[in-house]
Design a protein around this motif. Structure first.
Motif, PDB file in Angstrom:
ATOM      1  N   GLU A 381      -3.492   1.267  -0.850  1.00  0.00           N
ATOM      2  CA  GLU A 381      -2.265   1.283   0.137  1.00  0.00           C
ATOM      3  C   GLU A 381      -1.114   0.225  -0.268  1.00  0.00           C
ATOM      4  O   GLU A 381      -1.054  -0.632  -1.801  1.00  0.00           O
ATOM      5  CB  GLU A 381      -2.410   0.906   1.273  1.00  0.00           C
ATOM      6  N   ALA A 382      -0.061   0.372   0.278  1.00  0.00           N
ATOM      7  CA  ALA A 382       1.480  -0.423  -0.658  1.00  0.00           C
ATOM      8  C   ALA A 382       1.432  -1.692  -0.178  1.00  0.00           C
ATOM      9  O   ALA A 382       0.108  -2.084   0.380  1.00  0.00           O
ATOM     10  CB  ALA A 382       3.066  -0.197   0.720  1.00  0.00           C
ATOM     11  N   SER A 383       1.831  -2.346  -1.543  1.00  0.00           N
ATOM     12  CA  SER A 383       2.092  -4.014  -0.773  1.00  0.00           C
ATOM     13  C   SER A 383       1.848  -4.271   0.211  1.00  0.00           C
ATOM     14  O   SER A 383       2.786  -3.952   2.061  1.00  0.00           O
ATOM     15  CB  SER A 383       3.353  -4.850  -1.579  1.00  0.00           C
ATOM     16  N   PRO A 441       0.686 -14.818  10.136  1.00  0.00           N
ATOM     17  CA  PRO A 441      -0.610 -15.043   9.837  1.00  0.00           C
ATOM     18  C   PRO A 441      -0.633 -13.335   9.309  1.00  0.00           C
ATOM     19  O   PRO A 441       0.275 -12.654   8.850  1.00  0.00           O
ATOM     20  CB  PRO A 441      -1.305 -14.731  11.408  1.00  0.00           C
ATOM     21  N   THR A 442      -1.400 -13.264   8.397  1.00  0.00           N
ATOM     22  CA  THR A 442      -2.090 -12.284   7.530  1.00  0.00           C
ATOM     23  C   THR A 442      -2.911 -11.160   7.822  1.00  0.00           C
ATOM     24  O   THR A 442      -3.504 -12.038   8.527  1.00  0.00           O
ATOM     25  CB  THR A 442      -1.716 -12.082   5.929  1.00  0.00           C
ATOM     26  N   GLY A 443      -3.009 -10.282   7.945  1.00  0.00           N
ATOM     27  CA  GLY A 443      -4.163  -9.348   7.450  1.00  0.00           C
ATOM     28  C   GLY A 443      -5.158  -8.902   6.601  1.00  0.00           C
ATOM     29  O   GLY A 443      -5.454  -9.696   6.264  1.00  0.00           O
ATOM     30  N   ASN A 444      -5.717  -7.965   5.969  1.00  0.00           N
ATOM     31  CA  ASN A 444      -6.474  -8.225   4.955  1.00  0.00           C
ATOM     32  C   ASN A 444      -6.438  -6.685   3.977  1.00  0.00           C
ATOM     33  O   ASN A 444      -5.407  -5.975   3.861  1.00  0.00           O
ATOM     34  CB  ASN A 444      -7.849  -6.914   5.562  1.00  0.00           C
ATOM     35  N   GLN A 445      -6.850  -6.662   2.960  1.00  0.00           N
ATOM     36  CA  GLN A 445      -6.795  -5.362   2.119  1.00  0.00           C
ATOM     37  C   GLN A 445      -7.111  -4.145   2.442  1.00  0.00           C
ATOM     38  O   GLN A 445      -8.334  -4.576   3.131  1.00  0.00           O
ATOM     39  CB  GLN A 445      -7.449  -6.301   0.382  1.00  0.00           C
ATOM     40  N   THR A 446      -6.492  -3.488   2.553  1.00  0.00           N
ATOM     41  CA  THR A 446      -7.053  -2.295   2.813  1.00  0.00           C
ATOM     42  C   THR A 446      -8.076  -1.112   1.836  1.00  0.00           C
ATOM     43  O   THR A 446      -7.748  -1.573   0.751  1.00  0.00           O
ATOM     44  CB  THR A 446      -6.042  -1.526   4.093  1.00  0.00           C
ATOM     45  N   ARG A 454     -11.791  -6.250  -3.838  1.00  0.00           N
ATOM     46  CA  ARG A 454     -11.218  -6.730  -3.376  1.00  0.00           C
ATOM     47  C   ARG A 454     -10.125  -7.763  -5.151  1.00  0.00           C
ATOM     48  O   ARG A 454     -11.490  -8.197  -5.873  1.00  0.00           O
ATOM     49  CB  ARG A 454     -11.456  -7.699  -2.491  1.00  0.00           C
ATOM     50  N   HIS A 455      -8.648  -7.497  -4.530  1.00  0.00           N
ATOM     51  CA  HIS A 455      -8.301  -8.603  -5.569  1.00  0.00           C
ATOM     52  C   HIS A 455      -8.406 -10.416  -4.934  1.00  0.00           C
ATOM     53  O   HIS A 455      -8.520 -10.697  -4.287  1.00  0.00           O
ATOM     54  CB  HIS A 455      -6.826  -8.137  -6.098  1.00  0.00           C
ATOM     55  N   GLU A 460      -7.584 -14.920  -1.300  1.00  0.00           N
ATOM     56  CA  GLU A 460      -7.216 -16.177  -1.015  1.00  0.00           C
ATOM     57  C   GLU A 460      -6.406 -15.924  -0.022  1.00  0.00           C
ATOM     58  O   GLU A 460      -6.281 -17.143   0.525  1.00  0.00           O
ATOM     59  CB  GLU A 460      -6.480 -16.249  -1.943  1.00  0.00           C
ATOM     60  N   TYR A 461      -5.768 -15.035   1.077  1.00  0.00           N
ATOM     61  CA  TYR A 461      -4.268 -14.500   1.676  1.00  0.00           C
ATOM     62  C   TYR A 461      -5.245 -13.600   2.119  1.00  0.00           C
ATOM     63  O   TYR A 461      -4.515 -14.263   3.487  1.00  0.00           O
ATOM     64  CB  TYR A 461      -2.888 -14.152   1.210  1.00  0.00           C
ATOM     65  N   ASN A 462      -6.253 -13.149   2.819  1.00  0.00           N
ATOM     66  CA  ASN A 462      -6.549 -12.731   4.249  1.00  0.00           C
ATOM     67  C   ASN A 462      -6.666 -13.259   5.255  1.00  0.00           C
ATOM     68  O   ASN A 462      -7.442 -14.210   4.701  1.00  0.00           O
ATOM     69  CB  ASN A 462      -7.871 -11.354   2.732  1.00  0.00           C
TER      70      ASN A 462
END
Length: 818
Positions: A381-383, A441-446, A454-455, A460-462
């Motif tokens: 998925e996109a950035s 606030p941020t979400g998660n890598q899908t 996961r990267h 680190e930012y999820n």
């Protein structure tokens, strides 16, 4: 005794015995899973009661009464005096005892003597009937889970709170601090019961085919602005509801948005008050002011003449545009013909996957943009890059990219793509003008449920809160609310900024972040350090091969609805579906929050991935330091399944449904609500509450259920009775200086007003359909206070029934508009 009477009584005995047999067999299954023995013993007692009734024998009464007494004692031992947990444990046995009491004169012992003669039988029947009526009567009143201290009244610690926004509601959360507090007290505890509809406006954009009304309007001077799910922007007269203008950006349907259209709000800026970067000039040394700021270049051109005051909003086909606030005309100097394409720089996977639903933040002449991504369908998925655009020109000023973090926030060169598969930000940010920091606030890598790909920067930012300089995008700090999120616990509610008083008379500038996990993190917004203690608690780590899971998760000292489930928390409308739910619970994987998914059996997910606290966020009475929050308490279950196996059994892949492919990972994921065959949740009520928390002490002042079953269909049947169990909520609250909290995001069709000190419901107004947004308030040019709600239908009904497009304003009588 007439033969037909005998057959009726005997038939009832057979029914009781068969129900008892079912309960006993279920009880055996529960015992085999290590669960309670009560259901087996109760089932055997029901069999005995039914057998004796069938034979018209006196022991039926005594066994039935004994079962009722034992069930009451067992209920008290398991759940105390909790009303809604007591009901399914005793109500069936109360009915059986009442039936046995009524027929007791014809139930005889071996000597032919009746169990009871008619007079004592009648007296006992009346007592049991009164108990049954009392039980039913109590279903129609709310049962608080935390009762306010008698006579408790919050002390005012900031008398001028809310005054900075005047009579308006100038931003999504009323201000960039997101506190949703209006200081107006014209509508108060004493007169709220007199509220009447002042006016109703229909937008013409009906909430059907995946559209949802989740908007909170804004009000500037003498105009109200709102958007519809199709991103149509409308300006209204706030005292009459008359339409002033509308603008339709004509959004295009794509794979991602065709069944998912929302617009939660618009933003406003007066360029004369807050010049954007393109209007600033580089100062010579002798031109710079004493505060270090640059002088402002004068506006010029047609665009500046018509667009000094701008409405800023985004679309579900990934554009941002600005309108003249007075006329609704596109601002031609913004972007390309009035629009900026937000897909630029996101790569080939973005179209149909990346789109926007939430109100943007506009501060210091910067429009701050994040976007929603499709969950759980595929890798690549996109950035999740967060970007800042010049509000006048539409030029990209900065880009905070999780893959670069704090190292670089400059935009990428033309033609380059922001690194894909990074956590995204899809809510609304907050801003502190004194610090110059924006918080998001941020979400998660899908995909969300598989963590094997996961990267490091994603972990680190999820589920984090990030603070950046709003003018440059440079990161100041970030704080993670979860470590390696495997359950879609993306943080979506707008941060709330508040100055927390200390004992020495000073204040600490804090950020309050609500999370889907029900955790409430209170951080120093200068540094990101916790002000309310946070501890790392161990969680289960027995994950599938290839999964990467964290051994601990952060827990705040303040939380709502986070107590781990145990077997006795399982619920049902009767003893039978309660037993079913207990069996299902014992048969699932459950070692507490963050128990990893498996392919062998279902895993319970609680708090659920809808919340806790979702995008609706909370509100704070900034005058007293009382945080008011509504929460969702819905458990889900999930399990991994091979994609080809899912296809064979006919599971249909969607981002929000019961199956997602997670293409590119080893497993798809099947998931659903944890409900009984009757369609009701398998765990104890309430399923949604309103909670007041004293931030100065961290104490929960009160907690009450929100919403009834009245309008919530179960298997297509609408109950139509107002039983206030407390239903899942959506949207957020409004807090006013009149000592009131307004809310309309329940599953029934009401807007409510609660007493801020006690949680008591003081007023309830019937809506034409359900609502999902957050109310807002303002003072009109007529000097009257208004409460406004937008109702398009309750959340996720799955049908086009009971949908609307209503904007409704309430005020006190005496000058009610048309």
């Amino acid at each position: 005794m007439k033969p037909w009477v005998r057959w009726v009584i005997s038939g009832l005995g057979i029914v009781v015995a068969l129900l008892g047999l079912a309960l006993a067999l279920g009880g055996v299954k529960l015992i085999s899973l290590g669960g309670s023995w009560f259901y087996l013993l109760a089932g055997l007692a029901m069999i005995a009661t039914g057998w004796f009734v069938f034979r018209l024998r006196a022991p039926a009464l005594w066994v039935a009464l004994g079962l009722l007494v034992v069930s009451g004692l067992w209920s008290y031992w398991e759940v105390g005096t909790d009303f809604w947990q007591t009901v399914p444990r005793v109500i069936v046995f109360l009915f059986i005892a009442l039936g046995a009491a009524i027929v007791s004169p014809v139930l005889v012992d071996k000597s032919g003597k009746p169990a009871l003669r008619w007079q004592p039988a009648a007296a006992l029947s009346v007592v049991l009937a009164v108990a049954l009526v009392a039980l039913f009567a109590n279903m129609f009143r709310p049962h608080p889970t935390v009762i306010a201290d008698a006579g408790a009244k919050a002390a005012v610690i900031k008398a001028d709170a809310g005054q900075d926004s005047g009579n308006d509601w100038p931003a999504y959360g009323r201000n960039t601090e997101g506190n949703r507090f209006a200081q107006f007290d014209q509508i108060n505890r004493d007169n709220v019961k007199d509220l009447q509809v002042a006016w109703t406006y229909h937008t013409g954009d009906l909430a059907v085919d995946g559209k949802e009304y989740q908007v909170t309007p804004i009000k500037i001077d003498d105009t109200m602005y709102l958007c519809t799910p199709s991103n149509i922007v409308i300006a209204l007269d706030p005292t009459t509801g008359a339409e002033r203008w509308r603008f339709d950006p004509e959004v295009k349907d794509n794979f991602g948005n065709q069944n998912w259209k929302r617009c939660r709000g618009v933003a406003y800026i007066d360029l004369d008050q807050t010049p954007p970067p393109s209007w600033r000039v580089t100062p010579a040394a002798d031109q710079t002011g004493t505060d270090g700021t640059a002088p402002v270049a004068p506006a010029s051109g047609i665009a500046a003449a018509i667009c000094h005051k701008r409405i800023v909003t985004t679309t579900v086909d990934a554009r941002v545009f600005t309108l003249d606030a007075e006329t609704g005309a596109l601002c031609p100097d913004f972007g390309d013909g009035g629009y900026v394409d937000l897909l630029k720089g996101l790569g080939p996977t973005a179209e149909g996957s990346y789109y926007l639903t939430s109100a943007p933040l506009v501060a210091e002449g910067i429009v701050m943009i994040g976007g929603k991504l499709n969950d759980n369908l595929t890798v690549g998925e996109a950035s999740g890059v967060v970007r800042g655009y010049d509000v006048a020109s539409g030029d990209l000023v900065w880009a905070w990219d999780p893959s670069r973090g704090a190292t670089d926030s400059s935009p990428l060169p033309e033609g380059e793509i922001y690194k894909p598969e990074t956590p995204n930000f899809w809510g609304t940010a907050a801003y502190d003008p004194e610090l110059g920091l924006a918080f998001f606030p941020t979400g998660n890598q899908t995909p969300d449920f598989w963590t094997g790909n996961r990267h490091p920067y994603s972990d680190e930012y999820n589920d984090a809160v990030v603070a950046v300089d709003v003018k440059t995008g440079q990161e100041r700090w970030h704080f993670r609310t979860a470590n390696i999120d495997q359950f879609d616990y993306d943080v979506s509610s707008q941060p709330i900024l508040y100055d927390l008083p200390k004992a020495d008379g000073t204040t600490v500038p804090v950020l309050i972040q609500l999370t889907k996990r029900g955790q409430i993190f209170v951080l120093d917004r200068r540094t990101g350090e916790p002000v309310v203690p946070v501890v790392q608690q161990p969680v289960a780590t027995d994950a599938m091969p290839g999964m990467n899971v964290a051994p601990t998760q952060p827990h705040s000292a303040i939380s709502v609805g986070t107590t781990p489930f145990k077997e006795s928390d399982m619920w049902g409308a009767t003893i039978f579906d309660q037993l079913y739910c207990r069996i299902q619970f014992k048969d699932m994987r459950w070692e507490g929050e963050f128990t990893p998914l498996s392919d062998q059996k279902r895993t319970l997910i609680y708090p659920g991935y809808y919340g806790g606290f979702n995008w609706g966020g909370g509100a704070i009475d900034a005058s007293t330091g009382t945080l008011i929050v509504n929460d969702i308490r819905m458990a889900q279950w999930g399990r991994f399944i091979k994609q080809d196996a899912a296809e064979k059994i006919g599971l249909e892949a969607t981002t929000e449904g019961e199956y997602s492919t997670q293409t590119g990972t080893p497993w798809g994921v099947e998931r659903s609500m944890f409900i009984s065959p009757l369609g009701v949740p398998c765990f104890k009520p309430p399923f949604g509450t309103m909670t007041a928390i004293d931030l100065n002490s961290g104490k929960t002042k009160w907690q009450v259920p929100v919403g009834s079953i009245q309008d919530a269909p179960v298997h297509g049947i609408v109950p139509g009775v107002r039983i206030p169990l407390g239903m899942p909520t959506m949207g957020g609250p409004l807090v006013t200086g009149g000592g009131l909290t307004f809310f309309h995001g329940s599953l029934d069709y009401y807007v409510r007003a609660f007493d801020n000190d006690s949680g008591e419901e003081l007023w309830r107004g019937r809506l034409p359909v359900g609502g999902q947004g957050a109310p807002m308030s303002y003072i009109g040019k007529d000097g009257k206070q208004y409460i406004v709600v937008v109702a398009g239908g309750a959340t996720r009904t799955g049908t086009n029934d009971n949908r609307g497009d209503d904007v409704i304003a309430y005020t006190l009588p005496g000058n009610v508009g048309q």
